[in-house]
Write a protein that holds these residues in place. Sequence first.
Motif, PDB file in Angstrom:
ATOM      1  N   LYS A 230       0.830  -1.199   0.000  1.00 28.74           N
ATOM      2  CA  LYS A 230       0.000   0.000   0.000  1.00 28.74           C
ATOM      3  C   LYS A 230       0.863   1.247   0.000  1.00 28.74           C
ATOM      4  O   LYS A 230       1.843   1.329   0.739  1.00 28.74           O
ATOM      5  N   VAL A 231       0.521   2.216  -0.836  1.00 28.02           N
ATOM      6  CA  VAL A 231       1.249   3.484  -0.920  1.00 28.02           C
ATOM      7  C   VAL A 231       0.235   4.629  -0.962  1.00 28.02           C
ATOM      8  O   VAL A 231      -0.643   4.644  -1.829  1.00 28.02           O
ATOM      9  N   ASN A 232       0.351   5.555  -0.016  1.00 25.41           N
ATOM     10  CA  ASN A 232      -0.535   6.724   0.029  1.00 25.41           C
ATOM     11  C   ASN A 232      -2.009   6.348  -0.077  1.00 25.41           C
ATOM     12  O   ASN A 232      -2.794   6.975  -0.805  1.00 25.41           O
ATOM     13  N   GLY A 233      -2.378   5.301   0.654  1.00 21.91           N
ATOM     14  CA  GLY A 233      -3.773   4.871   0.692  1.00 21.91           C
ATOM     15  C   GLY A 233      -4.216   4.035  -0.492  1.00 21.91           C
ATOM     16  O   GLY A 233      -5.377   3.608  -0.554  1.00 21.91           O
ATOM     17  N   LYS A 234      -3.313   3.773  -1.439  1.00 20.23           N
ATOM     18  CA  LYS A 234      -3.655   2.988  -2.627  1.00 20.23           C
ATOM     19  C   LYS A 234      -2.946   1.631  -2.570  1.00 20.23           C
ATOM     20  O   LYS A 234      -1.770   1.564  -2.242  1.00 20.23           O
ATOM     21  N   TYR A 235      -3.684   0.585  -2.896  1.00 20.76           N
ATOM     22  CA  TYR A 235      -3.130  -0.763  -2.866  1.00 20.76           C
ATOM     23  C   TYR A 235      -2.557  -1.151  -4.230  1.00 20.76           C
ATOM     24  O   TYR A 235      -3.024  -0.685  -5.275  1.00 20.76           O
ATOM     25  N   SER A 309       1.781   0.917 -10.945  1.00 19.97           N
ATOM     26  CA  SER A 309       2.321   2.242 -10.627  1.00 19.97           C
ATOM     27  C   SER A 309       1.789   3.294 -11.592  1.00 19.97           C
ATOM     28  O   SER A 309       1.400   4.395 -11.183  1.00 19.97           O
ATOM     29  N   GLN A 310       1.755   2.954 -12.875  1.00 23.49           N
ATOM     30  CA  GLN A 310       1.225   3.882 -13.878  1.00 23.49           C
ATOM     31  C   GLN A 310      -0.279   4.064 -13.720  1.00 23.49           C
ATOM     32  O   GLN A 310      -0.809   5.168 -13.869  1.00 23.49           O
ATOM     33  N   MET A 311      -0.964   2.985 -13.386  1.00 24.84           N
ATOM     34  CA  MET A 311      -2.419   3.001 -13.273  1.00 24.84           C
ATOM     35  C   MET A 311      -2.897   3.949 -12.173  1.00 24.84           C
ATOM     36  O   MET A 311      -3.871   4.688 -12.341  1.00 24.84           O
ATOM     37  N   TYR A 312      -2.198   3.920 -11.025  1.00 20.23           N
ATOM     38  CA  TYR A 312      -2.621   4.733  -9.886  1.00 20.23           C
ATOM     39  C   TYR A 312      -1.746   5.966  -9.677  1.00 20.23           C
ATOM     40  O   TYR A 312      -1.929   6.686  -8.695  1.00 20.23           O
ATOM     41  N   ASP A 313      -0.806   6.187 -10.593  1.00 21.70           N
ATOM     42  CA  ASP A 313       0.111   7.321 -10.494  1.00 21.70           C
ATOM     43  C   ASP A 313       0.819   7.344  -9.139  1.00 21.70           C
ATOM     44  O   ASP A 313       0.918   8.375  -8.474  1.00 21.70           O
ATOM     45  N   GLU A 314       1.302   6.177  -8.735  1.00 20.42           N
ATOM     46  CA  GLU A 314       2.052   6.018  -7.486  1.00 20.42           C
ATOM     47  C   GLU A 314       3.278   5.145  -7.758  1.00 20.42           C
ATOM     48  O   GLU A 314       3.254   4.294  -8.644  1.00 20.42           O
ATOM     49  N   ASP A 315       4.315   5.362  -6.988  1.00 14.91           N
ATOM     50  CA  ASP A 315       5.547   4.574  -7.113  1.00 14.91           C
ATOM     51  C   ASP A 315       5.488   3.410  -6.129  1.00 14.91           C
ATOM     52  O   ASP A 315       5.696   3.593  -4.940  1.00 14.91           O
ATOM     53  N   ALA A 317       7.381   0.631  -6.560  1.00 12.11           N
ATOM     54  CA  ALA A 317       8.673  -0.060  -6.560  1.00 12.11           C
ATOM     55  C   ALA A 317       9.569   0.428  -5.425  1.00 12.11           C
ATOM     56  O   ALA A 317      10.238  -0.376  -4.759  1.00 12.11           O
ATOM     57  N   THR A 318       9.586   1.725  -5.179  1.00  9.75           N
ATOM     58  CA  THR A 318      10.484   2.278  -4.159  1.00  9.75           C
ATOM     59  C   THR A 318      10.198   1.737  -2.752  1.00  9.75           C
ATOM     60  O   THR A 318      11.148   1.398  -2.030  1.00  9.75           O
ATOM     61  N   PRO A 319       8.936   1.616  -2.314  1.00  8.72           N
ATOM     62  CA  PRO A 319       8.695   1.030  -0.984  1.00  8.72           C
ATOM     63  C   PRO A 319       9.223  -0.399  -0.848  1.00  8.72           C
ATOM     64  O   PRO A 319       9.593  -0.818   0.257  1.00  8.72           O
ATOM     65  N   ILE A 320       9.275  -1.131  -1.942  1.00  6.85           N
ATOM     66  CA  ILE A 320       9.830  -2.487  -1.904  1.00  6.85           C
ATOM     67  C   ILE A 320      11.328  -2.415  -1.618  1.00  6.85           C
ATOM     68  O   ILE A 320      11.858  -3.176  -0.798  1.00  6.85           O
TER      69      ILE A 320
END
Length: 346
Positions: A230-235, A309-315, A317-320
């Motif tokens: 999960k990143v910024n509330g998005k799974y 990442s592209q779909m939700y405009d969130e990164d 990969a970096t949290p991994i």
Amino acid sequence: MKIAFIINDHKTEKANYTTPALGYAAYKRGHDVYFIGVGELSYASKGHLSVRSKTINGKKFNSQETYFNALQKEDFSTITSEELDVLFLRNNPADEINERDWAQNAAFIFGEIAMNNGVIVLNHPKSLAGAVNKMYFQHFPEILRPKTIISRDHQEIKDFFKKQKQKMILKPLQGSGGTNVFMMDKKNEHNLTQTIDAIARDGFVIAQEYLKEASKGDTRLFLMNGKPLKVNGKYAIMQRINASNDIRSNIHAGGKPAAVKMTDQIMELADIVRPKLVQDGMFLVGIDIVGDKLMEINVFSPGGINVISQMYDEDFATPIIEAIEKKVYYKSMYSNYLFNSRLATL
């Protein structure tokens, strides 16, 4: 840190895949990143892993594609397990079936050597060796799984077909990416014997109940350290919609990705699989869901991080990579007190 990714082969790895996305995320954070094909592994006389790898340093890139394409043009260099902090096993053994059979188990074997040399190996190589075919899936609670038999006996499979009201899925015990997956029903029942024969030539046959929800595709969810990523509330979750007249939803098989919302039902499924994944040291996993059932657990090289990442405009990969950095830190604090299998999911 020095982190190496094992891929199947440099010739087949594409710049828009998930592993290059992870490598690029690590590179941007200032880490030394190495990519190793299974064929570049070797065992040195001193008892450690020695590999030919590709790496690049000192340059800036605007995307993972330009980064990985530039890296691929570099000459091979040698690095040993004495120098590495992390070895991430991202090759898919199923891609080697009938092509390079020797490569199916190589990463696990060499991964254990690296682990014994003090390298953090993800996912845990001993557990991966036990998950090399779909039988691993059968070790999870029955409530999660569609009705399934695994056999080479024609009559047993045909009896199962009748119990399923003449509608079921047939697929090989080994394999991935939607290869040799067939939906059998009354319309093609005349081909049942031939289909069983074709799959059984390479091993055991999985016969599985057909879930009507499968006509809409499946849902891929990434789990990291046993929990939904999960990143910024998005799974890190997506719907994979079947291509027209195709039961396979895999993107490589023509399936189309689409955004989808997390549900309480999916969260419950993820929670049930968590204990075994944590116990087995499965750091990064992709689970595929149809309706209220799990269809597959991909513990080798689950793909789609770049797409999501592209779909939700969130990164995503970096949290991994940040999670891997913590493991390196924990290992430095506890030296040899933490087993690799436990460290993998901390």
